[in-house]
Design a protein around this motif. Sequence first.
Motif, PDB file in Angstrom:
ATOM      1  N   GLN A  50       0.826  -1.198   0.000  1.00 26.59           N
ATOM      2  CA  GLN A  50       0.000   0.000   0.000  1.00 26.59           C
ATOM      3  C   GLN A  50       0.864   1.252   0.000  1.00 26.59           C
ATOM      4  O   GLN A  50       1.853   1.342   0.725  1.00 26.59           O
ATOM      5  CB  GLN A  50      -0.916   0.001   1.231  1.00 26.59           C
ATOM      6  N   TYR A  51       0.459   2.226  -0.826  1.00 25.74           N
ATOM      7  CA  TYR A  51       1.134   3.516  -0.840  1.00 25.74           C
ATOM      8  C   TYR A  51       0.660   4.329   0.353  1.00 25.74           C
ATOM      9  O   TYR A  51      -0.539   4.462   0.589  1.00 25.74           O
ATOM     10  CB  TYR A  51       0.832   4.281  -2.130  1.00 25.74           C
ATOM     11  N   TYR A  53       1.065   8.108   1.863  1.00 26.51           N
ATOM     12  CA  TYR A  53       1.539   9.448   1.519  1.00 26.51           C
ATOM     13  C   TYR A  53       2.407  10.076   2.596  1.00 26.51           C
ATOM     14  O   TYR A  53       3.300  10.873   2.293  1.00 26.51           O
ATOM     15  CB  TYR A  53       0.366  10.364   1.168  1.00 26.51           C
ATOM     16  N   ASP A  56       5.587   8.725   1.701  1.00 25.04           N
ATOM     17  CA  ASP A  56       5.800   8.755   0.254  1.00 25.04           C
ATOM     18  C   ASP A  56       6.460   7.469  -0.239  1.00 25.04           C
ATOM     19  O   ASP A  56       7.445   7.493  -0.964  1.00 25.04           O
ATOM     20  CB  ASP A  56       6.630   9.977  -0.153  1.00 25.04           C
ATOM     21  N   ASP A  57       5.880   6.354   0.186  1.00 19.86           N
ATOM     22  CA  ASP A  57       6.440   5.065  -0.202  1.00 19.86           C
ATOM     23  C   ASP A  57       5.376   3.983  -0.063  1.00 19.86           C
ATOM     24  O   ASP A  57       4.335   4.190   0.558  1.00 19.86           O
ATOM     25  CB  ASP A  57       7.634   4.727   0.710  1.00 19.86           C
ATOM     26  N   TYR A  58       5.673   2.835  -0.649  1.00 22.65           N
ATOM     27  CA  TYR A  58       4.834   1.645  -0.516  1.00 22.65           C
ATOM     28  C   TYR A  58       5.386   0.797   0.619  1.00 22.65           C
ATOM     29  O   TYR A  58       6.609   0.675   0.766  1.00 22.65           O
ATOM     30  CB  TYR A  58       4.872   0.815  -1.802  1.00 22.65           C
TER      31      TYR A  58
END
Length: 164
Positions: A50-51, A53, A56-58
Amino acid sequence: MEIYRTGRLTVEKREVTLPNGEKKERVVIHPGGAVAILPVEGDDCYLLRQYRYAIDDYIFEAPAGTIDEGEEPSETAYRELIEETGMKAETFRPMGWIYSSPGYTDERIWLYLARGLSPCSDYEKDDDEVIEVVRVPVADLRPMIADGRIVDAKTICLICRCLE
């Protein structure tokens, strides 16, 4: 004193008295409750890639979500599993709860082990979620924690509770 409120999140500044009698000003975040679910099918389980925010990464994490007002944690677990994975479960085994980060928030996350999975489309994924459902062998979970592929705290706690 309430500093900020939006949707389910409230930020409060208050004076607290510590056990030693000292008074301090502190900020406490009240996000409400949440659930996290480990869906297991045979020797495999399902995680989300899952991304997020805020970083700012999965990341890999268990399906999870917030408890709506008036909803029981078990109802949230049922709904969130379907929303995020497209699967429902025959059984949800409660595995207790955890504080997410008690240094600044009172959020509790209820943990569930889900079994007896089958496809279901009763609920749609939230429109702000960027999610890929990933099937992972249960035997790979602890190595994924050890080598840093799983870094989400609620997911690590859930795995530890479910796979003892």
